[in-house]
Scaffold this motif. Structure first.
Motif, PDB file in Angstrom:
ATOM      1  N   GLY A 104     -81.735  26.795  32.818  1.00 45.82           N
ATOM      2  CA  GLY A 104     -80.729  27.504  32.046  1.00 45.82           C
ATOM      3  C   GLY A 104     -80.009  26.511  31.151  1.00 45.82           C
ATOM      4  N   THR A 105     -79.102  26.998  30.326  1.00 46.66           N
ATOM      5  CA  THR A 105     -78.408  26.111  29.395  1.00 46.66           C
ATOM      6  C   THR A 105     -76.895  26.297  29.464  1.00 46.66           C
ATOM      7  OG1 THR A 105     -78.694  27.731  27.615  1.00 46.66           O
ATOM      8  CG2 THR A 105     -80.334  25.976  27.777  1.00 46.66           C
ATOM      9  N   LEU A 106     -76.209  25.225  29.132  1.00 47.33           N
ATOM     10  CA  LEU A 106     -74.753  25.202  29.001  1.00 47.33           C
ATOM     11  C   LEU A 106     -74.460  24.689  27.601  1.00 47.33           C
ATOM     12  CD1 LEU A 106     -73.930  23.454  32.403  1.00 47.33           C
ATOM     13  CD2 LEU A 106     -73.778  25.902  31.918  1.00 47.33           C
ATOM     14  N   GLU A 107     -73.827  25.517  26.793  1.00 45.01           N
ATOM     15  CA  GLU A 107     -73.668  25.148  25.389  1.00 45.01           C
ATOM     16  C   GLU A 107     -72.213  25.184  24.946  1.00 45.01           C
ATOM     17  OE1 GLU A 107     -76.694  26.126  22.157  1.00 45.01           O
ATOM     18  OE2 GLU A 107     -75.099  27.594  21.762  1.00 45.01           O
ATOM     19  N   ARG A 108     -71.774  24.093  24.332  1.00 46.81           N
ATOM     20  CA  ARG A 108     -70.448  24.004  23.731  1.00 46.81           C
ATOM     21  C   ARG A 108     -70.548  23.881  22.221  1.00 46.81           C
ATOM     22  NH1 ARG A 108     -66.880  19.360  26.157  1.00 46.81           N
ATOM     23  NH2 ARG A 108     -68.621  18.097  25.370  1.00 46.81           N
TER      24      ARG A 108
END
Length: 326
Positions: A104-108
């Motif tokens: 999965g991804t964590l995007e800022r």
């Protein structure tokens, strides 16, 4: 070592085109990703892809999964793991021994990969990723399938170090690393040195190969595999030394993908042939007794006969003779 064609390269073309190109250029298999199948219908889609590949004489080496089991919603996490298990089932049913993807991804900041993924991950994200991969590893292991964890931008495992950390937490033989130097180059300066792959020793099951030019906090992939900022000869030979069973080549740029991917296949084969040729030359040179040498400008060999044999072997290897990797 197998040479695999990533179907993302031809994401604007139908799957039959991918198989035809793979057959045309002598690739050993294809990595099938969601651009060429509907994950919601993974059982039927993988079965159809396998049947199509047989008609072209090309096997599916790997099927991609796109994880989503690091987020805060437990329902979403459960659904993501269930779909990954279905993908594993579909592969096992057709003798495909590998699935590959990310948790999965964590995007800022979508425009700066350095500010996403592991840069903003908390311990709970690693815990969720590790628990998900433990479950998938147990499930896949019983079915004879392995699970690749790709070094992927925006994921908690977006560098070699963070992927190695996650693998330590998972600690399951069916879960291993998929290295991708092109994905990590912008994210981490440490990932610009092929020696970093030693952190995957015994756990490097797959390798993605491409090249890039940095573009701020992102990568520009409009470049041939032999060009760009990555010394891919060094990466290929390092991965080979660690025993990686397959290298998957992808072209992620725009424009016509056919010329760069055709050149990429030859480039990888020539890198391996060159490595073998240089190894033979080193062996011959190091067998010469101390104090013996040939005149400056000539290879240091154990005699004229050895020089002739070595030159012939080198020419044959680089021309793609049997055993050269072509």
């Amino acid at each position: 070592m197998k040479l695999v064609l990533h179907s993302y390269t031809f994401r604007r073309y139908p799957l039959r085109h991918v198989f035809a190109v793979a057959r045309r250029y002598g690739w050993d298999g294809v990595e099938l990703v969601h651009f060429h199948f509907d994950p919601a219908r993974v059982e039927d889609e993988v079965a159809a892809a396998v049947a199509l590949g047989r008609r072209y004489g090309v096997a599916i080496h790997c099927v991609g999964y796109t994880g989503g089991f690091v987020g805060d919603d437990p329902v979403d996490r459960a659904a993501s793991l269930a779909l990954a298990r279905r993908t594993i089932d579909a592969c096992a049913r057709h003798g495909i021994e590998l699935v590959n993807g990310w948790s999965g991804t964590l995007e800022r900041d979508p425009d700066d990969w350095r500010r996403n993924g592991s840069a903003i991950a908390e311990e709970r994200h690693y815990d969720r990723a590790a628990e998900g991969y433990r479950q998938l590893g147990e499930y896949a292991g019983r079915l004879g399938v392995r699970v690749g964890v790709e070094v992927y931008p925006g994921s908690v495992h977006d560098t070699v170090a963070t992927t190695a950390r996650l693998l330590d937490m998972v600690d399951h033989p069916a879960v291993f690393a998929t290295a991708d130097p092109g994905n990590a180059y912008v994210v981490s300066p440490a990932d610009r040195d092929p020696e970093i792959l030693d952190q995957f020793a015994g756990r490097l099951g797959y390798f993605h190969l491409k090249n890039l030019h940095p573009d701020g906090g992102r990568a520009n992939f409009n470049v041939d595999t032999a060009d760009g900022v990555l010394d891919n000869y060094a990466w290929i030979t390092k991965a080979s030394a660690l025993g990686v069973p397959a290298i998957c080549v992808e072209y992620c740029g725009t424009g016509d993908p056919h010329p760069p991917i055709a050149r990429a296949g030859n480039y990888v084969r020539d890198c391996l042939a060159l490595r073998d040729d240089l190894d033979r030359r080193h062996q011959v040179a190091e067998s010469v007794p101390v104090g013996m040498s040939r005149p400056t400008g000539s290879p240091v060999l154990a005699g004229a006969e050895a020089a002739a044999v070595l030159a012939a072997e080198g020419a044959a290897a680089l021309a793609g003779a049997p055993g050269s990797g072509r």
